[in-house]
Design an enzyme around this catalytic site. Structure first.
Site, PDB file in Angstrom:
ATOM      1  N   GLU A 192       0.813  -1.218   0.000  1.00 50.10           N
ATOM      2  CA  GLU A 192       0.000   0.000   0.000  1.00 50.10           C
ATOM      3  C   GLU A 192       0.849   1.271   0.000  1.00 50.10           C
ATOM      4  OE1 GLU A 192      -3.618  -0.637   2.693  1.00 50.10           O
ATOM      5  OE2 GLU A 192      -2.296  -2.276   3.256  1.00 50.10           O
ATOM      6  N   SER A 240      -6.417  -2.559   1.949  1.00 49.56           N
ATOM      7  CA  SER A 240      -6.735  -2.021   0.625  1.00 49.56           C
ATOM      8  C   SER A 240      -7.145  -3.113  -0.356  1.00 49.56           C
ATOM      9  CB  SER A 240      -5.551  -1.224   0.057  1.00 49.56           C
ATOM     10  OG  SER A 240      -5.310  -0.084   0.833  1.00 49.56           O
ATOM     11  N   SER A 275     -11.595  10.115   1.083  1.00 53.38           N
ATOM     12  CA  SER A 275     -11.785   8.814   1.711  1.00 53.38           C
ATOM     13  C   SER A 275     -13.017   8.835   2.613  1.00 53.38           C
ATOM     14  CB  SER A 275     -10.550   8.424   2.529  1.00 53.38           C
ATOM     15  OG  SER A 275      -9.411   8.295   1.709  1.00 53.38           O
TER      16      SER A 275
END
Length: 370
Positions: free
Chosen positions: A17, A197, A338
């Site tokens: 990530e 993720s 987000s």
């Protein structure tokens, strides 16, 4: 400007990530009030080398042609030091230390292993550096989808059926693992136990596909968790620490992830690179009673892991009205778009205010055992 709180943004890292962490650093840097906070950028290259990164470089991080940014391999290495006056970060050039900067607090914007899992939190604790977010234990447990569920079950939280394939079990008792997975209802989701993720995750619809999916997940983690799929809606709740109230935290309104992809799988590509792959509904359209129940469960999950600062709890709401907790994320996606920041923005809290509140909580936190 010497009165400004000195904040080290730590980002990048050696996990898959890495690029998402760089994007998060750019977003936080754009929001942090530099009249109140003196910011130093500390990037961790994919090789594991640490380096001080100029703020203008961080600010320019973008996804270009479908490729996420990354920390450039450094010419000189950054080092953290403990001094009489507190912690400092410097650049080592041969035998010289340059660009020495004080650090009052660290904001580790690292996602995945070796950053979100208690490892860097332990380093900060050893060096007497205050930091944003959860401590060593809650970070480690929250990163591990196996032990997270053990903690949830001990706290009486509703958890769906799952199977754990540790490295030992998979190498020596493979048939036993596959039999346990075969007893679940399909589809199942095969996940690296300590990843994020959606990297390395597979949606499996047939028992014959399980072994290959486990091998794929093992490319990222020798321990794998296989979860029974849940038919229903995916709802998320952001939790923000507040040590001044008896609850110790506040729960946001709910958000819903609606996957638009044909296979219904919210994978890594859908999350970060396919703008049409999913929609976020904030606030989620749910009955008030259901919303209150999930918000209460989110706070219980936060306390079950002894979280601090921030976390995002993810739930499934079935068609029959049952609620299952899927996971808690102790360093949730934190770019301005987000889910975590958007949920708080829906209450009127701006992204810069959220960043400032988290840093201020970190600075106020005592050192040592809390």
């Amino acid at each position: 400007m010497s009165h400004r709180t000195k904040v080290a943004l730590v980002f990048g890292g050696v996990s898959p990530e890495h690029g998402i962490s760089c994007l998060t650093a750019a977003s936080v840097l754009g929001a942090i009030d530099q009249e109140r906070y003196e910011v130093v950028g500390v990037g961790i290259a994919k090789s594991g080398r640490w380096t001080q990164v100029p703020l203008e470089t961080i600010a320019a991080y973008r996804i270009v042609n479908g490729v996420a940014p990354e920390v450039a391999e450094p010419q000189d290495d950054a080092v953290f030091m403990v001094t009489e006056d507190g912690a400092e970060v410097a650049t080592r050039n041969g035998e010289e230390l340059l660009d020495i900067r004080g650090v009052d607090a660290a904001f580790a914007l690292l996602h995945g292993p070796f950053g979100e899992d208690g490892t860097i939190q332990g380093m900060f604790e050893m060096m007497g550096i205050r930091y944003v977010g959860c401590g060593v234990t809650s970070s480690a447990v929250g990163m591990d989808k196996h032990y997270m569920r053990v903690a949830f079950e001990a706290a009486g939280l509703p958890v769906g059926p799952y199977v754990v394939a540790t490295d030992r079990r998979w190498r020596h008792f493979r048939d036993e693992v596959l039999a346990e997975v075969g007893a679940l209802q399909f589809p199942v989701f095969v996940k690296p136990a300590r990843g994020g993720s959606s990297i390395g995750i597979s949606r499996v619809t047939e028992p014959g596909e399980v072994a290959a999916a486990i091998e794929k997940a093992r490319e990222y983690d020798p321990k794998v968790v296989i979860e029974q799929g849940v038919r229903g809606r995916e709802l998320e709740c952001a939790v923000l620490g507040n040590p001044d109230i008896p609850d110790g935290c506040e729960a946001s309104p709910l958000g819903e992830v609606r996957v638009l992809a044909d296979d219904g799988f919210y994978d890594y590509e859908t999350k970060y690179f396919d703008e049409s792959g999913a929609a976020l509904d904030i606030p989620a359209v749910v009955d008030d009673e259901v919303a209150a129940r999930i918000r209460a469960l989110a706070k219980r999950a936060y306390h079950a892991l002894d979280c601090e600062g921030l976390a995002r709890a993810d739930f499934f709401l079935t068609d029959d009205g049952d609620v299952f907790i899927n996971e808690i994320n102790t360093m949730p996606g934190f770019t301005e778009i987000s889910m975590f920041p958007q949920l708080w923005q829906s209450t009127g809290m701006t992204y810069p205010e959220l960043v400032g509140r988290l840093v201020d909580m970190a600075v106020a936190r005592p050192l040592g055992l809390r």
